[in-house]
Design an enzyme around this catalytic site. Structure first.
Site, mmCIF file in Angstrom:
data_model
loop_
_atom_site.group_PDB
_atom_site.id
_atom_site.type_symbol
_atom_site.label_atom_id
_atom_site.label_comp_id
_atom_site.label_asym_id
_atom_site.label_seq_id
_atom_site.Cartn_x
_atom_site.Cartn_y
_atom_site.Cartn_z
ATOM 1 N N GLY A 102 0.819 -1.203 0.000
ATOM 2 C CA GLY A 102 0.000 0.000 0.000
ATOM 3 C C GLY A 102 0.848 1.246 0.000
ATOM 4 O O GLY A 102 2.079 1.208 0.091
ATOM 5 N N ASP A 150 -9.394 10.628 12.020
ATOM 6 C CA ASP A 150 -9.443 10.196 10.622
ATOM 7 C C ASP A 150 -10.136 8.841 10.488
ATOM 8 O O ASP A 150 -9.639 7.933 9.825
ATOM 9 C CB ASP A 150 -8.027 10.129 10.049
ATOM 10 C CG ASP A 150 -8.033 10.094 8.516
ATOM 11 O OD1 ASP A 150 -9.029 10.556 7.918
ATOM 12 O OD2 ASP A 150 -7.057 9.614 7.933
ATOM 13 N N LYS A 198 5.105 0.648 7.996
ATOM 14 C CA LYS A 198 4.760 1.917 7.361
ATOM 15 C C LYS A 198 6.006 2.795 7.363
ATOM 16 O O LYS A 198 6.484 3.228 8.402
ATOM 17 C CB LYS A 198 3.600 2.590 8.098
ATOM 18 C CG LYS A 198 3.010 3.752 7.329
ATOM 19 C CD LYS A 198 1.649 4.150 7.850
ATOM 20 C CE LYS A 198 1.714 4.764 9.232
ATOM 21 N NZ LYS A 198 0.444 5.396 9.601
ATOM 22 N N GLY A 239 0.366 5.791 0.952
ATOM 23 C CA GLY A 239 -0.478 6.887 1.390
ATOM 24 C C GLY A 239 0.332 8.158 1.480
ATOM 25 O O GLY A 239 1.478 8.229 1.019
ATOM 26 N N GLY A 240 -0.253 9.212 2.061
ATOM 27 C CA GLY A 240 0.436 10.476 2.179
ATOM 28 C C GLY A 240 1.693 10.391 3.014
ATOM 29 O O GLY A 240 2.644 11.139 2.837
ATOM 30 N N TYR A 241 1.723 9.448 3.969
ATOM 31 C CA TYR A 241 2.871 9.276 4.850
ATOM 32 C C TYR A 241 4.016 8.587 4.124
ATOM 33 O O TYR A 241 5.180 8.907 4.313
ATOM 34 C CB TYR A 241 2.428 8.441 6.056
ATOM 35 C CG TYR A 241 3.478 8.199 7.114
ATOM 36 C CD1 TYR A 241 3.620 9.092 8.167
ATOM 37 C CD2 TYR A 241 4.289 7.076 7.080
ATOM 38 C CE1 TYR A 241 4.562 8.870 9.161
ATOM 39 C CE2 TYR A 241 5.235 6.848 8.065
ATOM 40 C CZ TYR A 241 5.365 7.745 9.110
ATOM 41 O OH TYR A 241 6.304 7.525 10.087
ATOM 42 N N GLY A 242 3.714 7.627 3.284
ATOM 43 C CA GLY A 242 4.735 6.868 2.584
ATOM 44 C C GLY A 242 4.194 5.525 2.143
ATOM 45 O O GLY A 242 2.984 5.354 1.968
ATOM 46 N N VAL A 271 3.749 1.224 2.468
ATOM 47 C CA VAL A 271 3.539 0.184 3.472
ATOM 48 C C VAL A 271 4.029 -1.142 2.899
ATOM 49 O O VAL A 271 3.715 -1.481 1.751
ATOM 50 C CB VAL A 271 2.043 0.074 3.862
ATOM 51 C CG1 VAL A 271 1.870 -0.946 4.984
ATOM 52 C CG2 VAL A 271 1.507 1.432 4.286
#
Length: 956
Positions: free
Chosen positions: A642, A759, A663, A644-647, A649
């Protein structure tokens, strides 16, 4: 008389020399002020020499005056003092990639009348951009991107008549785009500017009609991911020099201007994710167009446009959710450069006929969810064709490969080894493509408008590699080799590539080398604009491996008289100086220790001691980078599950066989060390069967990673959308709702300290092997202290569609904000629809459609067909009633999570289920006035779509 004239001339020369000496001294004083304001200045600044003759790193002089300050990626910490305005001869100022530089940008910046390049990319400056920046009449490059600037765009920027490059992207700018009105200036006056990069902000209002005119020479117009509303102005068609247009991910509405096809030089155009209506625009004549995305708009139903058969330069055509109808022409697939066609979720019908000689580059044709009834296969194709949810795939016995979703293909790429055997390097060294162990300079390229869609074509990246190497060699920079890797598309649909630059002749760069490489990228000296990659930004990681000590040699005075006088004076004041020096040293030491503690909170971590710097963790293990790299097969593409905005996975496996989800923060989204430590301490206290468990973390080699238990069945969103293959009937959905509610109740009432998740959404609720719901992803969570038990005033963050409108408008975050989000999740559970879909908001849709006097509240049309038969949905009305109480616009009217749990337990008992029988698969259970528009009003359904998109523990 002549003697008198001679005296006057001598006097004038003396005055000029005095003025020059005074100006030179003012530069020295200003540099000393910078040195005292900043931590981490080069050691050469401490040798006492003249900056213009003593080799101060990063300082360039002309005629004994400072003309450039280039200190990119050198680890500076502190504010930019107003003394910067004293450098009246300064031409270039580049402080990019120093994430320790904070505070507001001083108004004194406007005193630098000779400045041509102001580059502050990737720092942490905040506050408004000063209007005095409009005084810099010679400015050509203004790059303030990737900071935290707030407020509106200064209208005074319109005074910069020589500006070539304007980049204010990736900040938090608000307000409207300024245009001139005869009194105040505006951006429409920048007729020589080639680049308007204003994306990734929070700009609002309409794009002014007066912004564009035929005198402009713009190449790139990037307004994507903002909150812009209204129609696309027809004056855009006047700027015929445009090559890239990005207006995607706003709330633009109305018809696309009919003169849009005047932009015959445009090669990339993104209008997706807006509220555009009317007919699909006529793009006839735009023969250079190679990337087109019109997806997710509300166009009227339109037949396949004739220009589908004429745009032969296309590499990418994306038009899902655009109400296309009719039969596709076979010629579309024969365009020689075509790579990707996505026309899914439309009304395309009839027979699909792919040309007998399709493009050799064609990789994917996605036509899912259309009305195609036949496929004419002229030969065996190797194209990834998707026809799921078409009549052709609904006939009994159909087993064609195109009637099932393809498995994810690897997009792995890394610069190959240069005919050598890679060595085994130490833990803090990396093998270069030339098989040398070194410390590379690392950062991320973000290409904002590449002409291609594929991320798997090695030839393209090899070409970029060769261009970069040639550039570094021609610039005489100390670069031995470089590596490009990990190509991917991020949430903004930018192509992201990881760059490693390796030093030449030694394992480390010195500061001068780093400054040269970083400045070449921050200053846009490297220009791939004539290639497939187009415009880019580069964000570098801190480089902490400098090899040089940069010691300076103090100048000695050979005059014996000077020595005698100096000794005499020194003897008188020695004691005073020693005392003052001692006091200053102690003060500087305290400031340095404080800075180190904030940015490297684990620097003195000794797990065997009780040091106060040790994070107070409960059961979370510290992993090294090498350990996690081993557990994930070197973070291979096949391990990635996966993003996302964080980085990204990754899935991994511990030596004992336990599966983990890692993550890994990407550069640019990384928190400060102190904030990361605080989040760890918070997460390590969370232990509940309905909350994803934190196993450990990594804070090593500049990496920040969180290690969670691996949840095998992915997200609730995956199951509701059908991607996971798990069918959720009504009983299973009730159990999932109750499990998630119990997890939230624990966070609100039993965690220490209590936590507001901030969230909650179906992407952040995971399902284990027994479909037990687990709340995940605490990247935006806020602890509740006794001092702010009622609410937390904080910057608005979250995911549009799930966000509490009261929080959005007041910035006051409460536990009831999570309740609102949970109510949206409950409605998503019964409808399997996205909260905002084609401009329609699920809460409003349910309220408008429901009729309490009819069976199932008259919601048959929007219920998920896979939920079960009507006579099996006992208790659904009670479920809907509860969900609508949760999404009440007033937080005080919403129930608490404890009350929600009790009501869900009551519903389960009502339908004959035991609410206490939910199986557990995880151990550990504790306890039995600002002016904001309403985020879900009709005219602002996507008002926050360009804002913060939080990370997800599993793929969407």
């Amino acid at each position: 008389m002549s003697a008198r004239v001679g005296h006057i001339l001598v006097l004038i020369m003396f005055i000029q020399i005095s003025i020059t000496s005074s100006q030179k001294n003012s530069d020295l004083v200003a540099l000393q002020a910078l040195k005292h304001a900043w931590q981490g200045t080069p050691l050469s600044w401490n040798d006492g020499s003249d900056p213009c003759t003593g080799g101060w790193v990063g300082i360039t002089c002309t005629n004994s005056r400072v003309t450039s300050i280039i200190l990119s990626s050198t680890g500076l910490i502190g504010p930019l003092p107003g003394d910067i305005g004293e450098f009246t001869e300064l031409v270039v100022l580049d402080l990019s990639y120093n994430t320790g530089l904070t505070g507001s940008l001083t108004e004194a910046i406007g005193n630098l009348a000779k400045l041509t390049n102001l580059i502050l990319v990737g720092c942490k400056f905040n506050g408004p951009i000063p209007s005095s920046i409009g005084n810099l009449e010679r400015l050509r490059y203004l790059s303030l991107n990737s900071n935290g600037f707030t407020g509106s765009i200064p209208a005074s920027i319109g005074m910069l008549k020589n500006l070539y490059w304007l980049d204010l992207s990736d900040n938090q700018l608000t307000g409207t785009i300024p245009v001139s009105d005869g009194i105040t200036p505006g951006l429409d006056m920048l007729t020589r500017t080639k680049h308007f990069h204003l994306g990734d902000n929070q700009l609002s209002g309409e794009i002014p009609l007066g912004l564009f005119n035929s005198n402009m020479t713009l190449f790139h117009l990037l307004f994507d991911h903002n909150r812009l509303t209204g129609e696309i102005p027809s004056t855009l068609g006047l700027v015929q020099s445009l090559e890239v247009v990005r207006l995607d991910s706003n709330s633009l509405s109305g018809d696309v201007p009919s003169n849009i096809n005047n932009l015959t030089n445009v090669t990339e155009m993104y209008l997706s994710n807006n509220l555009l209506t009317g007919l699909i625009p006529n793009l006839t004549g735009m023969n250079r167009l190679n990337y087109l995305d019109l997806s997710n708009n509300s166009f009227s139903e339109s037949d396949i446009p004739s220009w589908f058969s004429t745009l032969e330069a296309l590499t990418t055509l994306k038009m899902h959710y655009t109400n296309l109808a009719g039969e596709l022409p076979a010629t579309l697939f024969s365009f020689p450069q075509l790579q990707n066609v996505d026309l899914s979720n439309n009304r395309i019908n009839g027979s699909l006929d792919i040309s007998p000689n399709p493009s050799r580059q064609l990789e994917l044709v996605d036509l899912r969810t259309n009305r195609i009834s036949d496929f004419r296969q002229r030969r065996q194709y190797t194209i990834g064709l998707i026809l799921v949810d078409n009549p052709i795939c609904m006939e009994s016995g159909v087993t064609n490969a195109f009637c099932s979703l393809p498995t994810k293909t690897s997009a792995a790429y890394s610069t190959p080894w240069n005919n050598c055997t890679p060595p085994s390097c130490g833990s803090d060294l990396v093998a270069s493509p030339n098989c040398q162990c070194a410390h590379p300079f690392v950062g991320l390229f973000s290409f904002k408008a590449p002409s291609f869609s594929t991320v798997t074509n090695a030839t393209i990246y090899d070409s970029l590699h060769n261009l970069l190497m040639s550039f570094f060699k021609n610039a005489s920079l100390p670069v031995d080799s470089l590596s490009l890797s990990n190509p991917s598309r991020n949430l903004e649909d930018y192509l992201v590539l990881r760059l490693q630059v390796f030093p030449s002749g030694q394992p480390n760069f010195n500061r001068t080398g780093i400054i040269g490489v970083a400045f070449a990228l921050s200053n846009q000296s490297f220009k791939p604009a004539k290639t497939d990659f187009n415009t880019y930004t580069f964000n570098a990681e801190n480089y902490n491996f400098f090899s040089d000590l940069e010691t300076g040699v103090a100048k000695s005075n050979t005059s014996s008289t000077g020595i005698i006088i100096g000794s005499a004076i020194g003897g008188c004041v020695l004691v005073v100086l020693l005392v003052l020096a001692g006091m200053y040293a102690l003060r500087q030491k305290g400031r340095a220790e404080k800075a180190v503690q904030h940015n490297q909170p684990f620097a003195q971590w000794d797990s065997t001691s009780a040091s106060g710097s040790v994070p107070q963790l409960k059961g979370a293990k510290s992993f090294t980078f090498e350990e996690l790299r081993k557990y994930t097969n070197n973070f291979s593409e096949s391990s990635q599950i996966g993003a996302g905005g964080y980085g990204n996975v990754y899935k991994g496996s511990l030596p004992n066989g336990q599966l983990i989800a890692i993550k890994r923060a990407r550069q640019g989204s990384t928190q400060g060390g102190l904030e990361f430590k605080t989040e760890l301490e918070l997460l390590s206290r969370v232990h509940h069967k309905n909350v994803v468990g934190l196993i450990g973390f990594c804070f090593d080699q500049g990496e920040q990673m969180l290690v969670y238990e691996f949840i095998v069945n992915g997200t609730l969103k995956d199951s509701l959308s059908g991607r996971s293959g798990i069918r959720l009937d009504w009983m299973r959905r009730l159990k999932i709702a109750l499990g998630a509610a119990r997890g939230l109740q624990y966070l609100h009432d039993l965690a220490d300290p209590p936590i507001i998740h901030r969230d909650i959404k179906t992407n952040n609720i995971l399902l284990d092997q027994r479909l037990v719901a687990k709340v995940a992803d605490f990247g935006l969570s806020k602890p509740i202290s006794d001092a702010n038990r009622t609410h937390v005033t904080t910057q608005v963050k979250g995911t549009m569609g799930y966000m509490d409108p009261e929080y959005y408008m007041t910035q006051q975050l409460t536990e009831k904000s999570d309740v609102y989000s949970f109510g949206v999740v409950m409605l998503e559970l019964i409808t399997a629809r996205n909260p905002i879909e084609k401009g329609r908001y699920i809460v409003r849709e349910v309220k408008q459609m429901m009729d309490k006097n009819k069976e199932l509240y008259n919601l048959h049309e929007i219920l998920d067909p896979t939920i079960g038969l009507s006579n099996q949905l006992k208790g659904l009305e009670k479920f809907v009633d509860l969900s609508l109480r949760c999404v009440d616009e007033k937080g005080t009217q919403r129930p608490g999570m404890g009350e929600i749990v009790k009501e869900l337990e009551s519903i389960m008992t009502f339908v004959g289920l035991n609410p206490g029988s939910e199986p557990s698969s995880s151990a550990g259970y504790e306890g039995a006035g600002q002016d904001f528009s309403h985020p879900y009003s009709n005219d602002s359904l996507f008002a926050y779509s360009g804002g913060f998109l939080p990370p997800n523990l599993h793929p969407k």
